[in-house]
Design a protein around this motif. Structure first.
Motif, PDB file in Angstrom:
ATOM      1  N   VAL A  71       0.777  -1.151   0.067  1.00 17.26           N
ATOM      2  CA  VAL A  71      -0.045  -0.060  -0.040  1.00 17.26           C
ATOM      3  C   VAL A  71       0.703   1.362  -0.088  1.00 17.26           C
ATOM      4  CG1 VAL A  71      -1.922   1.573   1.310  1.00 17.26           C
ATOM      5  CG2 VAL A  71      -1.936  -0.999   0.895  1.00 17.26           C
ATOM      6  N   ASP A  72       1.949   1.236   0.615  1.00 20.89           N
ATOM      7  CA  ASP A  72       2.958   2.430   0.717  1.00 20.89           C
ATOM      8  C   ASP A  72       3.524   2.544  -0.459  1.00 20.89           C
ATOM      9  OD1 ASP A  72       2.986   2.451   3.623  1.00 20.89           O
ATOM     10  OD2 ASP A  72       4.779   1.419   3.555  1.00 20.89           O
ATOM     11  N   ALA A  73       3.714   1.681  -1.397  1.00 26.68           N
ATOM     12  CA  ALA A  73       4.270   1.668  -2.932  1.00 26.68           C
ATOM     13  C   ALA A  73       3.184   2.002  -3.785  1.00 26.68           C
ATOM     14  CB  ALA A  73       5.026   0.342  -3.228  1.00 26.68           C
ATOM     15  N   GLY A  74       1.843   2.127  -3.232  1.00 26.17           N
ATOM     16  CA  GLY A  74       0.788   2.629  -4.308  1.00 26.17           C
ATOM     17  C   GLY A  74       0.401   1.369  -5.201  1.00 26.17           C
ATOM     18  N   TRP A  75       0.905   0.040  -4.733  1.00 25.26           N
ATOM     19  CA  TRP A  75       0.689  -1.220  -5.585  1.00 25.26           C
ATOM     20  C   TRP A  75      -0.693  -1.973  -5.132  1.00 25.26           C
ATOM     21  CZ3 TRP A  75       6.518  -3.220  -5.583  1.00 25.26           C
ATOM     22  CH2 TRP A  75       7.115  -2.512  -6.246  1.00 25.26           C
ATOM     23  N   LEU A  76      -1.697  -1.335  -5.339  1.00 24.37           N
ATOM     24  CA  LEU A  76      -3.007  -1.820  -4.813  1.00 24.37           C
ATOM     25  C   LEU A  76      -3.579  -2.620  -5.346  1.00 24.37           C
ATOM     26  CD1 LEU A  76      -4.081   1.904  -4.163  1.00 24.37           C
ATOM     27  CD2 LEU A  76      -2.653   0.732  -2.838  1.00 24.37           C
ATOM     28  N   GLY A  77      -3.059  -3.240  -6.468  1.00 25.68           N
ATOM     29  CA  GLY A  77      -3.960  -4.187  -7.313  1.00 25.68           C
ATOM     30  C   GLY A  77      -4.636  -3.748  -8.492  1.00 25.68           C
ATOM     31  N   LYS A  78      -5.780  -4.361  -8.816  1.00 23.94           N
ATOM     32  CA  LYS A  78      -6.218  -4.068 -10.218  1.00 23.94           C
ATOM     33  C   LYS A  78      -6.516  -2.606 -10.595  1.00 23.94           C
ATOM     34  CE  LYS A  78     -10.317  -5.833 -12.785  1.00 23.94           C
ATOM     35  NZ  LYS A  78     -11.736  -5.898 -12.571  1.00 23.94           N
ATOM     36  N   LYS A  79      -6.952  -1.918  -9.591  1.00 24.20           N
ATOM     37  CA  LYS A  79      -7.355  -0.371  -9.676  1.00 24.20           C
ATOM     38  C   LYS A  79      -6.076   0.506 -10.053  1.00 24.20           C
ATOM     39  CE  LYS A  79      -8.026   0.804  -4.901  1.00 24.20           C
ATOM     40  NZ  LYS A  79      -8.966   0.906  -3.747  1.00 24.20           N
ATOM     41  N   SER A  80      -4.897   0.083  -9.441  1.00 26.34           N
ATOM     42  CA  SER A  80      -3.496   0.825  -9.871  1.00 26.34           C
ATOM     43  C   SER A  80      -2.740   0.151 -10.816  1.00 26.34           C
ATOM     44  CB  SER A  80      -2.855   1.168  -8.401  1.00 26.34           C
ATOM     45  OG  SER A  80      -2.223  -0.109  -8.151  1.00 26.34           O
ATOM     46  N   GLY A  81      -3.204  -0.842 -11.493  1.00 31.16           N
ATOM     47  CA  GLY A  81      -2.386  -1.483 -12.376  1.00 31.16           C
ATOM     48  C   GLY A  81      -1.363  -2.354 -12.049  1.00 31.16           C
ATOM     49  N   ARG A  82      -1.101  -2.276 -10.587  1.00 31.08           N
ATOM     50  CA  ARG A  82       0.135  -3.202 -10.178  1.00 31.08           C
ATOM     51  C   ARG A  82      -0.289  -3.670  -8.964  1.00 31.08           C
ATOM     52  NH1 ARG A  82       6.592  -2.488 -10.054  1.00 31.08           N
ATOM     53  NH2 ARG A  82       6.956  -4.451  -9.245  1.00 31.08           N
ATOM     54  N   GLY A  83       0.063  -4.793  -8.416  1.00 33.22           N
ATOM     55  CA  GLY A  83      -0.159  -5.397  -7.126  1.00 33.22           C
ATOM     56  C   GLY A  83       0.942  -6.497  -7.166  1.00 33.22           C
ATOM     57  N   PHE A  84       0.678  -7.600  -6.608  1.00 30.62           N
ATOM     58  CA  PHE A  84       1.217  -8.975  -6.625  1.00 30.62           C
ATOM     59  C   PHE A  84       1.414  -9.365  -8.257  1.00 30.62           C
ATOM     60  CE2 PHE A  84      -0.314  -9.048  -2.482  1.00 30.62           C
ATOM     61  CZ  PHE A  84       0.639  -8.969  -1.671  1.00 30.62           C
ATOM     62  N   TYR A  85       0.275  -8.799  -8.932  1.00 35.64           N
ATOM     63  CA  TYR A  85       0.169  -9.151 -10.392  1.00 35.64           C
ATOM     64  C   TYR A  85       0.108  -7.966 -10.941  1.00 35.64           C
ATOM     65  CZ  TYR A  85      -2.015 -13.774  -9.337  1.00 35.64           C
ATOM     66  OH  TYR A  85      -2.122 -15.079  -8.465  1.00 35.64           O
ATOM     67  N   GLU A  86       0.355  -7.863 -12.397  1.00 42.00           N
ATOM     68  CA  GLU A  86       0.530  -6.723 -13.131  1.00 42.00           C
ATOM     69  C   GLU A  86      -1.143  -6.723 -14.174  1.00 42.00           C
ATOM     70  OE1 GLU A  86       4.065  -5.521 -15.085  1.00 42.00           O
ATOM     71  OE2 GLU A  86       5.072  -5.631 -12.997  1.00 42.00           O
ATOM     72  N   TYR A  87      -1.645  -5.578 -14.255  1.00 43.09           N
ATOM     73  CA  TYR A  87      -2.741  -5.528 -15.226  1.00 43.09           C
ATOM     74  C   TYR A  87      -2.203  -4.277 -16.088  1.00 43.09           C
ATOM     75  CZ  TYR A  87      -4.394  -7.312 -10.767  1.00 43.09           C
ATOM     76  OH  TYR A  87      -4.573  -8.240  -9.334  1.00 43.09           O
ATOM     77  N   PRO A  88      -1.923  -5.004 -17.329  1.00 40.60           N
ATOM     78  CA  PRO A  88      -1.618  -4.091 -18.410  1.00 40.60           C
ATOM     79  C   PRO A  88      -3.137  -3.289 -19.027  1.00 40.60           C
ATOM     80  CG  PRO A  88      -1.251  -6.378 -18.918  1.00 40.60           C
ATOM     81  CD  PRO A  88      -1.758  -6.318 -17.493  1.00 40.60           C
TER      82      PRO A  88
END
Ligand code: CAA
Length: 304
Positions: free
Chosen positions: A287-304
């Motif tokens: 969350v600190d990194a802004g890697w929130l998942g689907k809504k931010s395009g990146r989390g543990f996965y990437e959402y191109p």
């Protein structure tokens, strides 16, 4: 005899995934007029576009007629940006679906109670925050808690917890604040049923039933990844294929939004004081990194 909801016009506050989905099922299934408000006009426009796409898809699949779709579309009106909740004075019920933040929700409910009739039901789609705290915000400062005015103001507050994606998920969790009246509960339940949902009831405890069980599950999956117990894909595949879950827990956390998962997990942790709810450090860092998942395009996965 089953209670009727008596809702003809519904206000929806927040046009994110949840608010939009609530507007959609209310207009299409409960067939009520919806007044939709979000402080971001861009959010409303993209939400309405998405709603049109969903309606078109349902027509193409033969689930609804073209007339049903057009009528549902016509029932949704956008509230003017400047008027905000003042433009909701004539509604019978409001469902608030803004982000998971106690003081934000308290400010909104305080304003709603000042602007709207005392007979308007005030529902929150909160996924973990105490309804009792939200209801308390509707009572004017200095008012005697035993007064009729204070009782009436807080008695119309209720939790109506929808699930994402709202058009697909069949459940609504109904939560009673300490102050909620039976009439409010009955009408809210009847309204959720009219939206096509099955209703379960939970006490006003942190996370209610759904998230007191789901969030520790997602948090534990992130801890497994943190400890190197298994890879991302193996954790998710284990739960998908081993337990027939539609999504693995990491994937589901990212679908919900890791920021939302962290906020709920923190509510569980602080609300119970129980160390078993401590949020994973990796979840906090994501969350600190802004890697929130689907809504931010990146989390543990990437959402191109
Ligand atoms: N909005 C509306 N409809 C959607 C949608 C969305 N965002 N996403 C998918 N759908 C619809 C599709 O249009 C499709 O409808 P049709 O059958 O009419 O064609 C149907 O759902 C299935 O979609 P897909 O075939 O594209 O994908 P899928 O079969 O993989 O299903 C899913 C997608 C429904 C999201 C499924 O993966 C699932 O059920 N996942 C678990 C979701 C879940 O657990 N949600 C609860 C989260 S917790 C929560 O919301 C509360 C909280 O407090 C945090």
């Amino acid at each position: 005899m089953a209670a009727t909801h008596g809702i003809r016009t519904l206000g929806v506050l927040g046009a994110g995934q949840m608010g939009l989905g609530i507007a959609y099922v209310s207009a299409l299934h409960a067939r009520v007029a919806v007044r939709l408000y979000d402080r971001s006009p861009a959010q409303i426009q993209s939400g309405l576009k998405f709603m049109d796409k969903l309606l078109e898809k349902d027509v193409a699949k033969g689930k609804i007629s073209q007339t049903d779709a057009q009528e549902a579309k016509d029932r949704v009106q956008v509230v003017s940006e400047h008027a905000g909740v003042k433009d909701m004075r004539d509604v019978d019920m409001v469902v608030e679906a803004v982000s998971e933040n106690l003081s934000l929700k308290q400010n909104i409910f305080r304003e709603l109670s000042q602007e709207l009739s005392p007979n308007t039901i005030l529902a929150s789609n909160t996924s973990s925050i105490s309804l009792t705290k939200i209801a308390a915000a509707t009572v004017l400062e200095g008012l005697h808690a035993a007064s009729e005015e204070a009782r009436k103001s807080a008695a119309r507050v209720v939790g109506l917890h929808f699930f994402n994606p709202v058009p697909v998920m069949k459940l609504v969790e109904l939560i009673s604040a300490l102050q909620t009246s039976q009439e409010t509960l009955d009408r809210a339940r009847a309204f959720a049923a009219a939206c096509g949902k099955t209703v379960t009831v939970s006490k006003d405890v942190p996370g209610f039933v759904s998230n007191a069980l789901l969030m520790p599950f997602i948090n534990e999956a992130i801890m497994c990844l943190e400890k190197g117990t298994a890879t991302r894909d193996d954790i998710d595949t284990t739960l998908k294929l081993g337990m027939n879950h539609p999504m693995g827990p990491l994937q589901l956390g990212e679908f919900i939004g890791l920021d939302t998962c962290l906020a709920i997990q923190q509510t569980l942790y602080t609300g119970t004081g129980d160390s078993k709810y401590r949020p994973s450090i990796l979840l906090e860092r994501m969350v600190d990194a802004g890697w929130l998942g689907k809504k931010s395009g990146r989390g543990f996965y990437e959402y191109p």
